[in-house]
Structure formats: structure tokens, C-alpha cells
Scaffold this motif. Structure first.
Motif, PDB file in Angstrom:
ATOM      1  N   ILE A  45       0.917  -1.108   0.190  1.00 49.13           N
ATOM      2  CA  ILE A  45      -0.078  -0.042  -0.062  1.00 49.13           C
ATOM      3  C   ILE A  45       0.802   1.399   0.018  1.00 49.13           C
ATOM      4  CG2 ILE A  45      -1.619   1.335   1.490  1.00 49.13           C
ATOM      5  CD1 ILE A  45      -2.830  -1.245   2.021  1.00 49.13           C
ATOM      6  N   ALA A  46       1.915   1.153   0.916  1.00 46.60           N
ATOM      7  CA  ALA A  46       3.088   2.470   0.757  1.00 46.60           C
ATOM      8  C   ALA A  46       3.537   2.556  -0.570  1.00 46.60           C
ATOM      9  CB  ALA A  46       3.889   2.109   1.994  1.00 46.60           C
ATOM     10  N   ALA A  47       3.962   1.504  -1.277  1.00 45.48           N
ATOM     11  CA  ALA A  47       4.586   1.710  -2.425  1.00 45.48           C
ATOM     12  C   ALA A  47       3.593   2.378  -3.485  1.00 45.48           C
ATOM     13  CB  ALA A  47       5.183   0.506  -2.863  1.00 45.48           C
ATOM     14  N   GLN A  48       2.099   1.808  -3.188  1.00 45.49           N
ATOM     15  CA  GLN A  48       1.274   2.169  -4.445  1.00 45.49           C
ATOM     16  C   GLN A  48       0.875   3.601  -4.260  1.00 45.49           C
ATOM     17  OE1 GLN A  48       0.168   0.239  -6.867  1.00 45.49           O
ATOM     18  NE2 GLN A  48      -1.356   1.831  -7.611  1.00 45.49           N
ATOM     19  N   MET A  49       0.614   3.982  -2.802  1.00 42.01           N
ATOM     20  CA  MET A  49       0.092   5.286  -2.441  1.00 42.01           C
ATOM     21  C   MET A  49       1.074   6.502  -2.554  1.00 42.01           C
ATOM     22  SD  MET A  49      -3.085   4.879  -1.397  1.00 42.01           S
ATOM     23  CE  MET A  49      -3.282   6.583  -0.706  1.00 42.01           C
ATOM     24  N   TRP A  50       2.465   6.292  -2.277  1.00 44.66           N
ATOM     25  CA  TRP A  50       3.176   7.474  -2.416  1.00 44.66           C
ATOM     26  C   TRP A  50       4.027   7.559  -3.583  1.00 44.66           C
ATOM     27  CZ3 TRP A  50       4.171   5.504   3.096  1.00 44.66           C
ATOM     28  CH2 TRP A  50       3.112   6.057   4.140  1.00 44.66           C
ATOM     29  N   ASN A  51       4.169   6.105  -4.394  1.00 43.20           N
ATOM     30  CA  ASN A  51       4.967   6.265  -5.873  1.00 43.20           C
ATOM     31  C   ASN A  51       6.409   6.639  -5.515  1.00 43.20           C
ATOM     32  OD1 ASN A  51       5.126   5.398  -8.322  1.00 43.20           O
ATOM     33  ND2 ASN A  51       4.336   7.242  -8.952  1.00 43.20           N
ATOM     34  N   ILE A  52       7.133   6.325  -4.352  1.00 48.49           N
ATOM     35  CA  ILE A  52       8.442   6.977  -4.442  1.00 48.49           C
ATOM     36  C   ILE A  52       9.374   5.583  -4.833  1.00 48.49           C
ATOM     37  CG2 ILE A  52      10.148   7.559  -2.399  1.00 48.49           C
ATOM     38  CD1 ILE A  52       7.997   8.358  -0.555  1.00 48.49           C
ATOM     39  N   PRO A  53      10.128   5.960  -5.724  1.00 48.51           N
ATOM     40  CA  PRO A  53      10.969   4.882  -6.299  1.00 48.51           C
ATOM     41  C   PRO A  53      11.942   4.309  -5.273  1.00 48.51           C
ATOM     42  CG  PRO A  53      10.916   7.023  -7.640  1.00 48.51           C
ATOM     43  CD  PRO A  53      10.153   7.149  -6.345  1.00 48.51           C
ATOM     44  N   ALA A  54      12.461   4.895  -4.556  1.00 47.00           N
ATOM     45  CA  ALA A  54      13.201   4.180  -3.247  1.00 47.00           C
ATOM     46  C   ALA A  54      12.408   3.566  -2.494  1.00 47.00           C
ATOM     47  CB  ALA A  54      13.998   5.322  -2.550  1.00 47.00           C
ATOM     48  N   LEU A  55      11.216   3.713  -2.085  1.00 50.00           N
ATOM     49  CA  LEU A  55      10.542   2.828  -1.309  1.00 50.00           C
ATOM     50  C   LEU A  55      10.142   1.504  -2.174  1.00 50.00           C
ATOM     51  CD1 LEU A  55       8.936   2.306   1.326  1.00 50.00           C
ATOM     52  CD2 LEU A  55       6.804   3.509   0.162  1.00 50.00           C
ATOM     53  N   SER A  56       9.878   1.632  -3.301  1.00 45.05           N
ATOM     54  CA  SER A  56       9.497   0.494  -4.100  1.00 45.05           C
ATOM     55  C   SER A  56      10.623  -0.102  -4.346  1.00 45.05           C
ATOM     56  CB  SER A  56       8.937   1.006  -5.616  1.00 45.05           C
ATOM     57  OG  SER A  56       7.832   1.623  -5.426  1.00 45.05           O
ATOM     58  N   LEU A  57      11.977   0.321  -4.513  1.00 46.96           N
ATOM     59  CA  LEU A  57      12.993  -0.337  -4.623  1.00 46.96           C
ATOM     60  C   LEU A  57      13.456  -1.226  -3.451  1.00 46.96           C
ATOM     61  CD1 LEU A  57      15.341  -1.091  -6.761  1.00 46.96           C
ATOM     62  CD2 LEU A  57      16.740   0.905  -5.696  1.00 46.96           C
ATOM     63  N   LEU A  58      13.230  -0.745  -2.372  1.00 47.56           N
ATOM     64  CA  LEU A  58      13.478  -1.163  -1.210  1.00 47.56           C
ATOM     65  C   LEU A  58      12.322  -2.457  -0.862  1.00 47.56           C
ATOM     66  CD1 LEU A  58      14.898  -1.356   1.701  1.00 47.56           C
ATOM     67  CD2 LEU A  58      13.162   0.230   2.686  1.00 47.56           C
ATOM     68  N   ILE A  61       2.694 -12.348   0.251  1.00 45.95           N
ATOM     69  CA  ILE A  61       1.695 -11.303   0.338  1.00 45.95           C
ATOM     70  C   ILE A  61       1.889  -9.937  -0.423  1.00 45.95           C
ATOM     71  CG2 ILE A  61       0.190 -10.126   2.039  1.00 45.95           C
ATOM     72  CD1 ILE A  61      -0.104 -13.310   1.934  1.00 45.95           C
ATOM     73  N   TYR A  62       3.221  -9.724  -0.282  1.00 42.84           N
ATOM     74  CA  TYR A  62       3.449  -8.355  -0.779  1.00 42.84           C
ATOM     75  C   TYR A  62       3.307  -8.403  -2.362  1.00 42.84           C
ATOM     76  CZ  TYR A  62       6.346  -4.779  -2.928  1.00 42.84           C
ATOM     77  OH  TYR A  62       7.030  -3.509  -3.438  1.00 42.84           O
ATOM     78  N   ARG A  63       3.901  -9.416  -3.116  1.00 44.41           N
ATOM     79  CA  ARG A  63       3.815  -9.590  -4.496  1.00 44.41           C
ATOM     80  C   ARG A  63       2.435  -9.517  -4.878  1.00 44.41           C
ATOM     81  NH1 ARG A  63       8.862 -11.033  -7.591  1.00 44.41           N
ATOM     82  NH2 ARG A  63      10.615 -10.529  -5.927  1.00 44.41           N
ATOM     83  N   TYR A  64       1.564 -10.325  -4.308  1.00 41.84           N
ATOM     84  CA  TYR A  64       0.145 -10.739  -4.720  1.00 41.84           C
ATOM     85  C   TYR A  64      -0.642  -9.347  -4.443  1.00 41.84           C
ATOM     86  CZ  TYR A  64      -4.614 -12.388  -4.456  1.00 41.84           C
ATOM     87  OH  TYR A  64      -5.896 -12.363  -4.794  1.00 41.84           O
ATOM     88  N   ALA A  65      -0.266  -8.493  -3.386  1.00 39.97           N
ATOM     89  CA  ALA A  65      -1.077  -7.224  -3.091  1.00 39.97           C
ATOM     90  C   ALA A  65      -0.626  -6.294  -3.911  1.00 39.97           C
ATOM     91  CB  ALA A  65      -0.857  -6.829  -1.708  1.00 39.97           C
ATOM     92  N   GLN A  66       0.599  -6.150  -4.309  1.00 38.86           N
ATOM     93  CA  GLN A  66       1.163  -5.013  -5.311  1.00 38.86           C
ATOM     94  C   GLN A  66       0.456  -5.413  -6.679  1.00 38.86           C
ATOM     95  OE1 GLN A  66       5.206  -5.820  -6.621  1.00 38.86           O
ATOM     96  NE2 GLN A  66       5.737  -3.695  -6.608  1.00 38.86           N
ATOM     97  N   ASN A  67       0.492  -6.579  -7.147  1.00 40.91           N
ATOM     98  CA  ASN A  67      -0.224  -6.963  -8.290  1.00 40.91           C
ATOM     99  C   ASN A  67      -1.639  -6.675  -8.377  1.00 40.91           C
ATOM    100  OD1 ASN A  67       2.478  -7.800  -9.497  1.00 40.91           O
ATOM    101  ND2 ASN A  67       1.917  -9.968  -9.017  1.00 40.91           N
ATOM    102  N   LEU A  68      -2.318  -6.887  -7.224  1.00 41.19           N
ATOM    103  CA  LEU A  68      -3.751  -6.655  -7.105  1.00 41.19           C
ATOM    104  C   LEU A  68      -4.141  -5.095  -7.094  1.00 41.19           C
ATOM    105  CD1 LEU A  68      -5.985  -8.807  -7.205  1.00 41.19           C
ATOM    106  CD2 LEU A  68      -5.968  -8.325  -4.625  1.00 41.19           C
ATOM    107  N   LEU A  69      -2.939  -4.334  -6.359  1.00 45.21           N
ATOM    108  CA  LEU A  69      -3.357  -2.841  -6.487  1.00 45.21           C
ATOM    109  C   LEU A  69      -3.042  -2.350  -7.567  1.00 45.21           C
ATOM    110  CD1 LEU A  69      -1.724  -2.188  -2.931  1.00 45.21           C
ATOM    111  CD2 LEU A  69      -3.988  -1.939  -3.373  1.00 45.21           C
ATOM    112  N   GLN A  70      -2.042  -2.682  -8.444  1.00 42.22           N
ATOM    113  CA  GLN A  70      -1.681  -2.172  -9.688  1.00 42.22           C
ATOM    114  C   GLN A  70      -2.752  -2.368 -10.582  1.00 42.22           C
ATOM    115  OE1 GLN A  70       2.032  -3.894 -10.806  1.00 42.22           O
ATOM    116  NE2 GLN A  70       3.210  -2.209  -9.310  1.00 42.22           N
TER     117      GLN A  70
END
Length: 208
Positions: free
Chosen positions: A119-132, A171-180
Motif C-alpha cells: 500500500i505504501a509503495a502504491q500510495m506514495w509512488n516513491i522509487p526508493a520505497l518501491s526499490l526497497l 503477500i507483498y507481491r500478490y497485493a502489489q499486483n492486485l493494487l496495480q
């Protein structure tokens, strides 16, 4: 419906029986099955050593052993642990609550961490956060469970945290794909075009 569920239960029971029988067979043909650590005890008499060897040989007949085990299982007798010399039923009763608590913690922590990062990576769209987040997810999903357990054992860290880190990347990868996928749906784009804030879009449109 009843026929469907009864057939499913019968298939499950048949698979479990075949798998357990195959496991018993593989254990008994494995090298060293007939050996016992008690045979190294120099204080045992010859009669005691012979009794230990005869007990192992009696278990070598897989069909007979499996039939006896199933009969005991139906009566509620799960056998005796050879290493601890205690009934398996008592060991399960003693350790099952701790196992369930650790399992519940691992699932809850893994879900919370995975969802929070997605959710954080999707909401804030910060490249560093997504990379981490992607780096952590890739690291833990590619780490074998045995290696993770060994690391936590050597460092004397709680094993429940190791299980949580194994759950987290899935969970992260599943939620990330679902959010996108959800964020690109027409009704979500329409809500954004009408001026809805990111948290409102997430709560009322994407989360559904």
C-alpha cells in the motif's frame, strides 16, 4: 452438492493414505533405519541390544506396520517418540498451543508487513520505497526456508519472525499486483478524475 463434497473428502483421504504409506516405505528403505543410537551405549547388555534390533526388524514389514499404525490411530494412540520416550499424543497436547500461537503471529505479521509495504509503495509512488520493498521481497522469497531457520537458530531469534519473513514476500507481491490492476480500472480512474483523494480512492474503490 453432497455428492461433490463426499467425493472430495474421499479423494483427500485416499491421497493422505497413499502419501503416508509411501512415506513409511521410504523411511524403512532408507540407509540406517534399522540402527539406533542406543546401540552405542556401552552400558547395555547383549540381551538389551538384541531386543532393540528385534524391535527395529519388526517395524521393517511396512504393510503390517502400517496396518497396526492405522488401527492404533483410530483408537487415538499415535505411538511413542523414540528420541524422547514419551507418547506422541502427550507431546502434541503440550506443544500444539505454542505452535498455533507462533503460526498465528507469523501469518499476521507476514500479512501486515506485506500489505503495508504494498500500500505504501502504491500510495506514495516513491522509487526508493518501491526499490526497497521489491529488494526485501526478492531476498526473502529466494531464501530457502531451511537457511532462514538456521540463521534465526544461530542468532537465537524467535522462530515466528522467520516464518513471518517467509510469508511476507508472497503477500507483498500478490497485493502489489492486485493494487496495480485495481488502480487502472475505469471506475478508479473516474474517481480520481472527479477529485477523490488517494486514501478515499484506496478505501472505497481499490480495496473492494
Amino acid at each position: 452438492m453432497l455428492r461433490f463434497w463426499s467425493g472430495a473428502v474421499l479423494r483427500l483421504v485416499a491421497v493422505m493414505l497413499m502419501a503416508s504409506f509411501a512415506g513409511a516405505m521410504l523411511m524403512r528403505i532408507a540407509p540406517g533405519f534399522s540402527s539406533d543410537g542406543q546401540e552405542l551405549n556401552s552400558g547395555l547388555s547383549t540381551q538389551s541390544l538384541e531386543a532393540i534390533r528385534r524391535a527395529h526388524l519388526s517395524d521393517a514389514n511396512v504393510p503390517r506396520f502400517y496396518a497396526q499404525y492405522l488401527a492404533s490411530f483410530v483408537r487415538g494412540d499415535l505411538g511413542t517418540s523414540r528420541s524422547l520416550n514419551q507418547p506422541v499424543k502427550d507431546l502434541l497436547r503440550e506443544r500444539l498451543p505454542i505452535t498455533l500461537i507462533n503460526l498465528a503471529f507469523a501469518l499476521a505479521a507476514g500479512w501486515l508487513l506485506g500489505l503495508a509495504l504494498a500500500i505504501a509503495a502504491q500510495m506514495w509512488n516513491i522509487p526508493a520505497l518501491s526499490l526497497l520493498a521489491n529488494g526485501l521481497s526478492g531476498t526473502f522469497i529466494s531464501t530457502p526456508a531451511a537457511a532462514m531457520a538456521l540463521i534465526f537458530l544461530l542468532l537465537r531469534w524467535p522462530p515466528a519472525f522467520a516464518a513471518a519473513l517467509l510469508v511476507f514476500p508472497k503477500i507483498y507481491r500478490y497485493a502489489q499486483n492486485l493494487l496495480q490492476q485495481s488502480s487502472e480500472m475505469p471506475h478508479v480512474l473516474t474517481a480520481r478524475a472527479k477529485g477523490a483523494g488517494p486514501w478515499r480512492v484506496l478505501a472505497w474503490h481499490v480495496a473492494r
